[in-house]
Design an enzyme around this catalytic site. Structure first.
Site: not given
Lengths: 315, 436
Positions: B58, B62, B152, B232, B278, B305
């Site tokens: 995870h 970008r 996600d 997560h 988040n 994450d």
């Protein structure tokens, strides 16, 4: 004390000292010459990123009565509304030499961001941030309650206050609960369950859904404004039902104990959370709250910028 | 530099034994006590632990779209620095990785970097909008061979869309990695809903919004007999639901992030958006439940994450700020701090949770292998008795949004080997992976 961001920044002694200073300054305001030279040459910026004419002019009047230079930096027509970052606004105010920034902002915590950052050295005074706090409102409310209910005591020990309405979204409620508790008052919250935050269990308050049961036992009924946008968001079925259960109308006024008072931070929705005849009744101290607001805000500026409280007779 | 491989001397294996490990020709050549090889570069690993290269299921890279925050290359370098030999690029890029073209682009950029494997994750739905399935088959058949699909950042909220996605991926043994967040319970949410949000006046993100989706999807995956992975997990309640599902033999796996193993919502009191993430930081009770679940296997893996953001998207008011934290470079240290130093897990379990199990879930066959002769040499070394202080200005990632700035953390990653090639030696990246 450098900033006033939250009531939790204050000790009881500091809170009482602000109220005492406000009492002294109120005497000045009642005199023929309303102005004190204390903050001559100091610059106070009212940074209002959210509309609030009454709080802004209250701080402006307070600053001017202490002879400070006041710059109003309001959202409309300012860079904040054009998308300039809080950081760049802070750097600009720092470059202009602001001694204090009175900030009203829609984002909870924006004043703390300013105070904790290295962007700006000025004192930061929270004039209402999002749904977080509004400490100057709580101080002026405590000042008003003390005047009417404390029988000469310096604090609010033993005074019973009901805060009624949209606690979930109310910065006024959060600051008042902290300050009333600090000063020894007991607080009952009255609201539909939808308008009380999850996590409220740890707050030093009683909670009731039954306004009628609470009214007779309190010295102060403090009504909160219901924002129009709550209507459409399932917090209650409609305005009429809200008003029926949680509005302060003339029938409920009759249930209030003798000498008890009605407060509202304004602006009011007459006919929704408060009936016109209640707002205009002899028990209402709502207009007085406004004039007390100037004295209390003078005291806040005095304590933060002159670095002292004003003792009786010192003026 | 031409070397005939690397000889790692006196290293502690995940099982606790002390051995030497010789890497040549991209593979683990031998593994024994007292290996000698005059041609190899010798690495003295006394006191250090050797693990299979870490695998992150995870990661946000970008690219394409927000190359100012991270690129495939900069994220790969950040991964190598943290001991990773494989990372998984989430599809919430711009354009979204919801078609073969974008996943192949990301895959190729990963290959060009040559620092680790970059496995693209495909979007479940077109544009991450939750309505129409993306070209899942085309992504699976592309050179990227996508097996993990996720929206996600968004939840695959519509139960029929989720059902269809779970069914469709059975064709190639794929897995849906669900971001469990009931959207209508979390409109405008800023942080965990509880005592702290009540005081701060920040809109709450209730645990039930996560748990309701976990429960629903567990029932769905049981019904259609497919494969579900929960991204997560953050709540004690979510752990309980997954534990229940596993006890019934339902095919679900779950991940926890390093930050949710350590940090709590108390940090929001600063209003510093570096702690805005988040799903949000929860309470100490949740943190302890997550640690216990990771130790007992209810939660299968740690996934970072890793979510890079530019300075301006964090230097602002909390409610204006972006969600997300960096994770690759601090992940193993946080796991050591929370799980190993606290005696909840040993290094063999760390190897499972951060390498073997994520590689198995993702279907990454050359990754996550136990240290065994003949396996591709994806290996990393950590010195668990050394410590370091996190400095946001010294991170390898292009972004600076680490929540651990100023923390002194145990465990220094000293070496990373990707397919036998050193990408990190003595804590320094030695192959930049080419230019941007």
């Amino acid at each position: 004390m450098r900033h006033l961001l939250s009531i939790s920044d204050l000790s009881k002694a500091e809170a009482v000292s602000i109220l005492d200073t406000a009492t002294e300054l109120a005497r000045v305001s009642d005199g023929a010459v309303k102005k004190l030279p204390t903050l001559r040459g100091r610059t106070i910026v009212n940074l209002f990123a959210e509309d609030s004419t009454r709080t802004r002019i209250s701080f402006e009047a307070a600053a001017k009565r202490l002879s400070a230079d006041v710059i109003n930096f309001s959202a409309k027509g300012s860079s904040v509304s054009k998308g300039e970052s809080l950081k760049d606004t802070a750097l600009t105010l720092q470059a202009m030499g602001a001694d204090a920034v009175v900030i009203r902002h829609g984002a909870s915590g924006a004043p703390q961001r300013l105070a904790d950052s290295e962007w700006m050295l000025a004192s930061v005074i929270n004039a209402g941030d999002g749904t977080h706090e509004h400490p100057s409102q709580a101080l002026l409310d405590a000042f008003t309650i003390r005047k009417h209910c404390a029988k000469g005591a310096p604090d609010l020990a033993g005074i019973r206050v009901a805060i009624v309405g949209d606690v979930l979204h109310s910065r006024v409620a959060r600051s008042n609960i902290l300050l009333l508790n600090l000063l020894g008052a007991s607080v009952s919250l009255v609201a539909p369950p939808t308008l009380l935050p999850v996590g409220i269990e740890k707050w030093p308050v009683d909670i009731s859904y039954d306004f009628d049961a609470v009214i007779p036992s309190v010295d102060v009924v403090m009504m909160l404004r219901v924002q129009q946008e709550r209507m459409s968001n399932l917090f209650f079925p409609n305005a009429r039902e809200y008003s029926r259960y949680f509005g302060l109308n003339s029938d409920r006024l009759k249930l209030m104990s003798p000498h008890s008072i009605v407060m509202h931070p304004g602006p009011m929705n007459r006919g929704l959370e408060i009936a016109a005849e209640v707002a205009d009744s002899a028990r209402s101290v709502i207009v007085e709250q406004v004039s007390n607001g100037v004295s209390v805000r003078m005291a806040i500026l005095y304590v933060l910028l002159a670095g002292q409280s004003l003792e009786a007779g010192e003026k | 530099m031409t070397v005939k491989g690397y000889l790692i001397k006196n290293a502690q294996m995940p099982d606790g034994g002390i051995k030497d490990l010789l890497i040549t020709d991209g593979r683990i050549h031998s593994l024994a006590v007292g290996i000698n090889d005059a041609t190899a570069t010798i690495i003295d690993a006394k006191g250090c632990v050797v693990l299979p290269g870490l695998v992150d299921l995870h990661t946000h890279l970008r690219q394409p779209g927000r190359e100012d925050a991270e690129t495939v290359l900069s994220g790969s370098r950040s991964g190598a620095k943290g001991g990773f030999t494989a990372i998984s690029a989430m599809p919430n890029t711009s354009p979204v990785a919801d078609n073969a073209g974008v996943v192949e682009q990301v895959f190729r950029l990963g290959q060009q970097s040559g620092l680790l494997d970059v496995f693209p994750i495909g979007a479940v739905t077109q544009g991450l909008e939750g309505a129409a399935l993306s070209e899942i088959g085309a992504m699976a058949d592309s050179i990227a061979q996508v097996r993990v699909f996720s929206d996600d950042g968004n939840c695959v909220f519509d139960p029929l869309v989720m059902r269809r996605a779970l069914e469709y991926i059975k064709k190639f043994n794929g897995v849906i990695a669900q971001h469990a967040q009931e959207p209508s319970l979390t409109v405008g949410s800023q942080m965990n809903e509880g005592e702290v949000s009540a005081v701060l006046g920040l809109k709450g993100w209730p645990a039930v919004a996560e748990e309701a989706i976990i429960a629903r999807d567990i029932l769905l995956v049981d019904h259609v007999k497919s494969r579900l992975h929960i991204c997560h997990v953050t709540t004690a309640g979510g752990v309980e639901i997954i534990r229940w599902a596993k006890a019934r033999g339902i095919n679900v796996t779950a991940e926890v992030t390093p930050h949710h193993l350590l940090l709590t919502d108390e940090l929001a009191r600063s209003y510093d958006p570096v702690f805005k993430v988040n799903p949000p930081l929860r309470t100490q009770k949740d943190v302890m439940a997550l640690r216990e679940a990771l130790a007992d296997g209810t939660i299968d893996i740690v996934a970072t994450d890793h979510a890079p953001h530019t300075m301006e998207s964090k230097e602002c008011e909390w409610q204006e700020a972006s969600f997300g934290m960096l994770g690759l470079e601090t992940a193993l240290s946080i796991v050591q701090k929370t799980m190993v130093d606290s005696k909840l897990m040993d290094w063999a379990q760390v190897a499972d949770r951060l390498s073997t199990a994520p590689a198995r879930i993702g279907g990454y066959s050359d990754q996550g292998r136990n240290l065994e002769i003949g396996a591709k040499a994806n290996v990393m070394i950590i010195n668990p008795s050394a410590s370091w202080t996190v400095d946001k200005d010294l991170v390898v990632s292009k972004s600076r949004n680490t929540p651990f700035h100023g923390y002194e953390l145990p465990g220094v990653v000293t070496h990373t080997f990707f397919n036998g090639m050193a990408t990190l030696i003595d804590g320094a990246l030695i192959n930049s992976g080419g230019s941007e």
